[in-house]
Design an enzyme around this catalytic site. Structure first.
Site, PDB file in Angstrom:
ATOM      1  N   ASN A 215     -13.006  -7.910 -26.206  1.00  0.00           N
ATOM      2  CA  ASN A 215     -13.424  -8.849 -25.573  1.00  0.00           C
ATOM      3  C   ASN A 215     -14.603  -8.399 -25.471  1.00  0.00           C
ATOM      4  OD1 ASN A 215     -13.846 -11.361 -23.585  1.00  0.00           O
ATOM      5  ND2 ASN A 215     -12.759 -10.950 -22.500  1.00  0.00           N
ATOM      6  N   TRP A 216     -15.965  -8.789 -25.261  1.00  0.00           N
ATOM      7  CA  TRP A 216     -17.010  -8.751 -25.563  1.00  0.00           C
ATOM      8  C   TRP A 216     -17.543  -9.154 -24.106  1.00  0.00           C
ATOM      9  CZ3 TRP A 216     -20.247  -8.527 -30.943  1.00  0.00           C
ATOM     10  CH2 TRP A 216     -19.355  -8.003 -31.446  1.00  0.00           C
TER      11      TRP A 216
ATOM     12  N   GLU B 162      -2.401  -9.054 -18.531  1.00  0.00           N
ATOM     13  CA  GLU B 162      -3.923  -8.320 -17.756  1.00  0.00           C
ATOM     14  C   GLU B 162      -3.730  -8.477 -16.352  1.00  0.00           C
ATOM     15  OE1 GLU B 162      -7.051  -8.126 -20.912  1.00  0.00           O
ATOM     16  OE2 GLU B 162      -7.898  -9.845 -19.379  1.00  0.00           O
TER      17      GLU B 162
ATOM     18  N   SER C  84      -8.898  -1.960 -18.485  1.00  0.00           N
ATOM     19  CA  SER C  84      -8.935  -0.642 -18.380  1.00  0.00           C
ATOM     20  C   SER C  84      -8.841  -0.174 -19.369  1.00  0.00           C
ATOM     21  CB  SER C  84      -9.128   0.044 -16.452  1.00  0.00           C
ATOM     22  OG  SER C  84      -9.651  -0.675 -16.216  1.00  0.00           O
TER      23      SER C  84
ATOM     24  N   GLY D  24     -11.955  -4.946 -22.748  1.00  0.00           N
ATOM     25  CA  GLY D  24     -12.901  -5.617 -23.096  1.00  0.00           C
ATOM     26  C   GLY D  24     -14.043  -4.302 -22.710  1.00  0.00           C
ATOM     27  N   GLY D  25     -14.892  -3.271 -21.492  1.00  0.00           N
ATOM     28  CA  GLY D  25     -14.968  -2.480 -21.862  1.00  0.00           C
ATOM     29  C   GLY D  25     -15.412  -1.642 -22.774  1.00  0.00           C
TER      30      GLY D  25
HETATM   31  P1  13P Z   1     -11.495  -3.512 -19.430  1.00  0.00           P
HETATM   32  O1  13P Z   1     -11.176  -3.236 -20.581  1.00  0.00           O
HETATM   33  O2  13P Z   1     -12.776  -4.194 -18.891  1.00  0.00           O
HETATM   34  O3  13P Z   1     -11.166  -3.546 -17.943  1.00  0.00           O
HETATM   35  O4  13P Z   1     -10.961  -5.753 -19.139  1.00  0.00           O
HETATM   36  C1  13P Z   1      -9.867  -6.186 -20.163  1.00  0.00           C
HETATM   37  C2  13P Z   1      -9.954  -7.512 -19.912  1.00  0.00           C
HETATM   38  O5  13P Z   1     -10.329  -8.352 -19.176  1.00  0.00           O
HETATM   39  C3  13P Z   1     -10.218  -8.223 -21.641  1.00  0.00           C
HETATM   40  O6  13P Z   1     -10.360  -9.046 -21.164  1.00  0.00           O
END
Ligand code: 13P
Length: 250
Positions: free
Chosen positions: A9-10, A167, A212, A233-234
């Site tokens: 998820n960018w 999540e 994370s 995400g990140g």
């Molecule tokens: P992170 O991996 O940056 O914690 O984000 C998770 C997320 O919200 C994916 O949708």
């Protein structure tokens, strides 16, 4: 057997230039990954360009949201028909950032889920509790409420053509991951909850963990019985890191 899915998820990141470099890295690295499905969800405006670059590869692409309406006077919205038109196969719905910042209630999320599915796109339904909810022992009640809203609208069997992503909100972008056991407990709860209504659907539906996830913790998380991949995400913004996470799932 559920095939693991690793989805990036960018969020609201990237540019034409950085996306090209990122996708190039993903294409190079993904050839070694046989047993996991890979999905990227760029910002709406870049999906078409990313799609072109992904042509002929096994990497799927999708959106980060979808309108609950089909067509018409909804300024700024993107319909499932449009997403289907450009070849999206998945749409994230109910991400906690949309729930917290953009007014996506349980009912709206359910409507978006239904819109995606009716339009032939697999929804990735995000659920998860806030830190204060976890601390108050309400994790299961919150996740159940979020799932129930969807099931009330579309029925339990609709979950078969979807992906659920657990999540925990306190783990998103914080560097604080749920422990593999904490995550597994909630995943098992979700599968058990679905199973009470329909065991076959529960057995088939993929439940991803998000919050994370990075290369260093992915393997342990993905080795849990009810964790079928991740929503990243990140760490999905760096090709090497994301590919390592995909390897951990495959
Ligand atoms: P992170 O991996 O940056 O914690 O984000 C998770 C997320 O919200 C994916 O949708």
């Amino acid at each position: 057997m559920r095939k693991p899915l690793v989805a990036g998820n960018w969020k609201m990141n990237g540019s034409r230039e950085s996306n090209i470099a990122l996708v190039k890295g993903l294409l190079e690295g993904s050839s070694q990954i046989a047993n996991a499905e890979i999905l990227v969800c760029p910002s709406f405006v870049y999906i078409t360009e990313v799609a072109k670059q992904l042509e002929g590869s096994s990497i799927a692409y999708g959106s980060q949201d979808v309108a609950k309406e089909e067509v018409g006077a909804y300024t700024g919205e993107i319909s499932v028909g449009m997403l289907k038109d450009i070849g999206c196969s998945y749409a994230i719905v109910g991400h906690s950032e949309r729930r917290a910042l953009f007014g996506d209630t349980d009912v709206i999320v359910a409507q978006k889920f239904a819109a995606a599915q009716n339009g032939g796109i697999l929804p990735v339904l995000c659920v998860g509790e806030l830190l204060e909810e976890r601390e108050a022992g309400q994790t299961e009640a919150v996740v159940e409420r979020q799932l129930q809203a969807v099931v009330d609208l579309v029925g339990i069997s609709a979950l078969e053509k979807s992906v659920v992503a657990y999540e925990p909100v306190w783990a998103i972008g914080t560097g604080k991951t749920a422990s593999p056991q904490e995550a597994q407990d909630v995943h098992a709860f979700i599968r058990g909850w679905i199973s009470k209504e329909d065991a076959a659907v529960a057995e088939k539906v993929r439940i991803l963990y998000g919050g994370s996830v990075k290369a260093a913790n992915a393997k342990e998380l993905f080795s849990q019985a009810d964790i079928d991949g991740g929503l990243i995400g990140g760490a999905s913004l760096a090709a090497d890191e994301f590919i390592s996470i995909c390897e951990a799932a495959g």
